[in-house]
Motif scaffolding. Structure first.
Motif, PDB file in Angstrom:
ATOM      1  N   LYS A 108       0.839  -1.190   0.000  1.00 55.02           N
ATOM      2  CA  LYS A 108       0.000   0.000   0.000  1.00 55.02           C
ATOM      3  C   LYS A 108       0.881   1.249   0.000  1.00 55.02           C
ATOM      4  O   LYS A 108       1.875   1.309   0.725  1.00 55.02           O
ATOM      5  N   LEU A 109       0.472   2.221  -0.818  1.00 57.74           N
ATOM      6  CA  LEU A 109       1.224   3.468  -0.847  1.00 57.74           C
ATOM      7  C   LEU A 109       1.220   4.114   0.531  1.00 57.74           C
ATOM      8  O   LEU A 109       2.270   4.527   1.041  1.00 57.74           O
ATOM      9  N   VAL A 110       0.013   4.219   1.116  1.00 53.79           N
ATOM     10  CA  VAL A 110      -0.126   4.835   2.434  1.00 53.79           C
ATOM     11  C   VAL A 110      -0.197   3.732   3.486  1.00 53.79           C
ATOM     12  O   VAL A 110      -1.162   2.977   3.539  1.00 53.79           O
ATOM     13  N   GLY A 111       0.833   3.649   4.253  1.00 52.90           N
ATOM     14  CA  GLY A 111       0.890   2.626   5.296  1.00 52.90           C
ATOM     15  C   GLY A 111       2.128   1.778   5.164  1.00 52.90           C
ATOM     16  O   GLY A 111       2.875   1.584   6.126  1.00 52.90           O
ATOM     17  N   ASP A 112       2.368   1.281   3.932  1.00 49.33           N
ATOM     18  CA  ASP A 112       3.552   0.459   3.690  1.00 49.33           C
ATOM     19  C   ASP A 112       4.720   1.284   3.143  1.00 49.33           C
ATOM     20  O   ASP A 112       5.837   1.205   3.658  1.00 49.33           O
ATOM     21  N   ILE A 113       4.443   2.056   2.093  1.00 49.05           N
ATOM     22  CA  ILE A 113       5.502   2.851   1.466  1.00 49.05           C
ATOM     23  C   ILE A 113       5.714   4.153   2.247  1.00 49.05           C
ATOM     24  O   ILE A 113       6.829   4.471   2.656  1.00 49.05           O
TER      25      ILE A 113
ATOM     26  N   ASP B 192       1.155  19.465  -0.018  1.00 49.73           N
ATOM     27  CA  ASP B 192      -0.074  19.112  -0.720  1.00 49.73           C
ATOM     28  C   ASP B 192      -0.184  17.599  -0.899  1.00 49.73           C
ATOM     29  O   ASP B 192      -1.267  17.016  -0.745  1.00 49.73           O
ATOM     30  N   PHE B 193       0.928  16.961  -1.244  1.00 52.14           N
ATOM     31  CA  PHE B 193       0.931  15.497  -1.372  1.00 52.14           C
ATOM     32  C   PHE B 193       0.644  14.853  -0.010  1.00 52.14           C
ATOM     33  O   PHE B 193      -0.099  13.867   0.077  1.00 52.14           O
ATOM     34  N   ILE B 194       1.223  15.406   1.033  1.00 58.62           N
ATOM     35  CA  ILE B 194       1.019  14.854   2.372  1.00 58.62           C
ATOM     36  C   ILE B 194      -0.443  14.982   2.786  1.00 58.62           C
ATOM     37  O   ILE B 194      -1.048  14.034   3.307  1.00 58.62           O
ATOM     38  N   VAL B 195      -1.033  16.149   2.560  1.00 59.05           N
ATOM     39  CA  VAL B 195      -2.439  16.340   2.907  1.00 59.05           C
ATOM     40  C   VAL B 195      -3.330  15.424   2.079  1.00 59.05           C
ATOM     41  O   VAL B 195      -4.322  14.879   2.584  1.00 59.05           O
ATOM     42  N   ASP B 196      -2.978  15.214   0.808  1.00 56.37           N
ATOM     43  CA  ASP B 196      -3.766  14.300  -0.028  1.00 56.37           C
ATOM     44  C   ASP B 196      -3.749  12.886   0.542  1.00 56.37           C
ATOM     45  O   ASP B 196      -4.779  12.188   0.535  1.00 56.37           O
ATOM     46  N   MET B 197      -2.608  12.441   1.031  1.00 57.53           N
ATOM     47  CA  MET B 197      -2.544  11.111   1.632  1.00 57.53           C
ATOM     48  C   MET B 197      -3.261  11.082   2.977  1.00 57.53           C
ATOM     49  O   MET B 197      -3.865  10.074   3.351  1.00 57.53           O
ATOM     50  N   ARG B 198      -3.221  12.186   3.693  1.00 55.90           N
ATOM     51  CA  ARG B 198      -3.989  12.287   4.940  1.00 55.90           C
ATOM     52  C   ARG B 198      -5.487  12.207   4.652  1.00 55.90           C
ATOM     53  O   ARG B 198      -6.249  11.642   5.439  1.00 55.90           O
ATOM     54  N   ARG B 199      -5.900  12.796   3.537  1.00 53.04           N
ATOM     55  CA  ARG B 199      -7.319  12.752   3.175  1.00 53.04           C
ATOM     56  C   ARG B 199      -7.788  11.316   2.992  1.00 53.04           C
ATOM     57  O   ARG B 199      -8.903  10.962   3.392  1.00 53.04           O
ATOM     58  N   HIS B 200      -6.947  10.510   2.380  1.00 52.92           N
ATOM     59  CA  HIS B 200      -7.295   9.098   2.230  1.00 52.92           C
ATOM     60  C   HIS B 200      -7.481   8.453   3.602  1.00 52.92           C
ATOM     61  O   HIS B 200      -8.472   7.738   3.834  1.00 52.92           O
ATOM     62  N   LEU B 201      -6.552   8.704   4.512  1.00 51.00           N
ATOM     63  CA  LEU B 201      -6.640   8.107   5.843  1.00 51.00           C
ATOM     64  C   LEU B 201      -7.865   8.609   6.595  1.00 51.00           C
ATOM     65  O   LEU B 201      -8.559   7.846   7.264  1.00 51.00           O
ATOM     66  N   ALA B 202      -8.147   9.896   6.481  1.00 52.01           N
ATOM     67  CA  ALA B 202      -9.243  10.495   7.240  1.00 52.01           C
ATOM     68  C   ALA B 202     -10.611  10.104   6.696  1.00 52.01           C
ATOM     69  O   ALA B 202     -11.509   9.711   7.454  1.00 52.01           O
TER      70      ALA B 202
END
Length: 673
Positions: A334-339, A366-376
């Protein structure tokens, strides 16, 4: 051996000592080289285009940005290493220009017009300029080698950079040797206008080598040099030197407007996925931006999370995304969580220091917030402690969870006017949650009221004001933010006013830069240091007393100075009352974060070895000042918190908002008005 006759008239000897097959071959290989380079660039562009489509937004600053950052190297020249890189770029450009000029001199001047323009003094200046340019490139390469391999740093040291440095150095050095061999044979009177070549020529002559040996060495090295130069050009798209076109492209496609403004999720209720959880969701402009990274590490150097020892390193985030985009996700990770880990993502304060320092202007937050959006929004994951603040904001309109009816308690005994429909106001004062609920920050709101009344400003506050949930948005909770935004815009639209005044940079950035993306959300918003300066300059605000020689250090809030370029206004205001002011090493747009941004103020996590606010307070104390001034209630809270845990040496430090300092200088009769 008969000594060669010196050339009496300086003129460029094109293809000297080169047989006809060499002259023909260089043109044929040049055509192939250009074709290979163009093919490589096209492959790169096609790879970008395989991503999600993205319309390139209109950006009136794009041309100016390219001139400033690409041609003039403005951002790059801010560091010592950057200045050396700028020397390399300038030298490289002069050498490229010299090659192009030589081609025109022979192919156009000689073949078309029967004459050459590289002759006489023009040719002598040309030779001297190229020699100096080559030395500049070699000097810059030497500095880069020393910095990368012989000083402590986390700069990459793999084979890519060995090839990058050595290939360019070989081309320059072999060019000097070729020139030295030619001069050793011809020995023209003007040879000293090519100082490096002349020196080498004298060394070759000192060996006793004869003309045949020098000419043989010349033609062999000429072929090797030509092949190396053409190979360099052909492989640009496949090597580190791809940044020659990727970095300008990254700068060109960066989002328009302030760095601090995030992109809205349109039609959020209709979306099935949110944020960034797979590289397949990257837009072509995202891939172009990621490919622009030159791995210089400037983002790491200025990142407060890195300084605090957290798992986050902005360069690593960019490189992970870039490499993942190239390699694909066939491994099932997974991009977010593993990578990219949760700890990395939630260590960011979104202060924008990395984006400000990046020569390619990559918007890493912006990339960090985008990945946070997925988590949230998809996984419902937040850093420890943030859930309560989010729930409070959703239920009662403020992260403290306090009764919304207590929002105006800060104004008790001040008789503050509340906005009424049908009335017109010059200023609608947006108080903000911190100045409404936090006991320490309430002094800012009360000071602003004193200032407004002293200047005779027709103002009011909004009874329906609620938290705009900016912190929630940067934690990834876009839905809560949009709900709050729509409610606030609807309430603001009921009243008539010229401007909204904010005393919090986060409120200023949200209302001024992010609300315009919503229907009816365009308001004229002004920050309180700029507004106070305006009142002082116009003569509406008289300050009598309050001037002190106490050494005061100014702390620039990130969302005021860096994200919105408001630097001079607070300095001018503070200077009238604290003429003996000073600044830390990291100030202005290069300010160091207090640690509150990106929702960090509401989290309980401690990912680092040291807290960011403590690091910042120590830097402020190093100036020798005992008084700190700022213009953000969050910075005020974080610095006060750092002072409380910093021991006795920090107990005497006084921390105040600029509004408090100005209000203290208002004459007594006006204070009681």
């Amino acid at each position: 051996m008969t000594a060669p006759m010196p050339a009496d008239f300086p003129i460029r000897p094109a293809f000297w000592n080169v047989p006809i097959w060499g002259e023909i071959g260089v043109y044929l290989l040049a055509a192939v080289t250009i074709a290979l380079c163009a093919w490589g660039v096209c492959l790169n562009v096609k790879r970008w285009q395989k991503s999600r489509s993205d319309r390139l937004a209109s950006d009136p600053e794009r041309r100016n940005r390219l001139v400033s950052e690409v041609a003039l190297q403005s951002r790059i020249r801010e560091t010592k290493a950057g200045r050396m890189h700028a020397i390399l770029v300038l030298g490289f450009f002069v050498l490229f220009l010299g090659t192009a000029t030589a081609t025109l001199d022979w192919d156009v001047g000689h073949y078309v017009f029967g004459t050459q323009f590289l002759k006489g003094n023009v040719y002598l200046f040309y030779k001297l300029a190229l020699d100096i340019a080559g030395l500049a490139v070699l000097l810059a390469i030497g500095f880069g080698v020393y910095r990368r391999w012989y000083t402590p740093s986390d700069l990459p040291r793999d084979a890519r950079f060995v090839c990058a440095y050595s290939s360019l150095a070989f081309i320059i050095l072999s060019g000097y040797v070729i020139e030295g061999l030619r001069l050793a044979v011809q020995q023209p009177q003007w040879m000293n206008f090519s100082p490096v070549g002349a020196l080498l020529a004298k060394l070759f002559l000192a060996t006793g080598a004869g003309t045949p040996a020098l000419e043989s060495a010349h033609i062999i090295l000429w072929v090797v040099h030509g092949l190396a130069a053409l190979a360099f050009i052909a492989t640009i798209p496949f090597t580190f030197y791809a940044h020659l076109y990727r970095t300008p492209m990254g700068i060109a496609v960066r989002k328009p407007g302030p760095n601090g403004a995030l992109k809205k999720i349109d039609n959020i209720e209709e979306q099935e996925t949110f944020g960034l959880s797979s590289v397949a969701q990257l837009r072509w402009t995202d891939r172009a931006a990621l490919d622009a990274c030159v791995e210089c590490g400037r983002c790491n150097d200025v990142c407060p999370a890195v300084r605090a020892g957290t798992p986050l390193k902005p360069r690593t985030i960019v490189m992970k995304l870039r490499d993942r985009a190239k390699e694909g996700e066939a491994d099932g990770k997974k991009l977010v969580g593993d990578i990219v880990t949760h700890e990395e993502l939630f260590s960011c304060t979104t202060c924008g220091a990395c984006a400000r320092a990046c020569p390619a202007e990559i918007q890493t937050p912006d990339f960090i917030v985008d990945m946070r959006r997925h988590l949230a929004l998809e996984a419902g994951e937040f850093p420890e402690g943030a859930a309560a603040a989010l729930e409070n904001t959703a239920s009662v309109g403020n992260p403290w969870g306090l009764d919304p009816y207590e929002r105006m308690d800060w104004a008790k005994d001040l008789d503050v006017p509340v906005a009424e429909e049908g009335e017109r106001y010059d200023v609608l004062y947006w108080v903000g949650c911190a100045a409404s609920y936090d006991r320490r920050a309430r002094r800012i709101a009360r000071s602003m009221v004193k200032i407004l009344r002293a200047a005779g400003v027709n103002f009011a506050v909004l009874a329906e004001e609620r938290c705009h949930a900016e912190f929630a948005r940067r934690l990834g909770e876009e839905y809560l933010y949009q709900t709050a935004a729509q409610e606030n815009i609807e309430n603001l639209s009921r009243y008539t006013f010229e401007r909204i005044l904010t005393a919090c940079p986060h409120c200023f950035n949200t209302l001024g830069n992010e609300y315009p993306e919503f229907e009816g959300g365009k308001f004229t918003v002004i920050d309180h240091p700029t507004f106070i300066r305006e009142l002082m300059t116009s003569g509406r605000l008289r300050l009598e007393g309050g001037v002190t020689d106490e050494l005061t250090v100014w702390h620039d809030p990130c969302y005021l100075a860096r994200q919105n370029h408001i630097v001079e206004a607070p300095r001018e205001v503070l200077g009238t009352l604290r003429p003996n002011k000073t600044f830390p090493k990291e100030a202005g747009e290069k300010t160091f974060c207090c640690g509150a941004g990106g929702g960090q103020m509401w989290t309980d996590q401690q990912n680092g070895k040291k807290r960011i606010n403590v690091i910042r307070l120590e830097a402020l104390r190093e100036t020798g000042a005992n008084s700190v001034a700022t213009a953000c209630p969050h910075c005020l809270t974080m610095l006060e918190s750092a002072r409380a845990v910093s021991g006795k040496e920090a107990e005497d430090m006084r921390i105040a908002d600029i509004a408090e300092i100005v209000a203290s200088a208002i004459p007594d009769e006006e204070k009681s008005a």
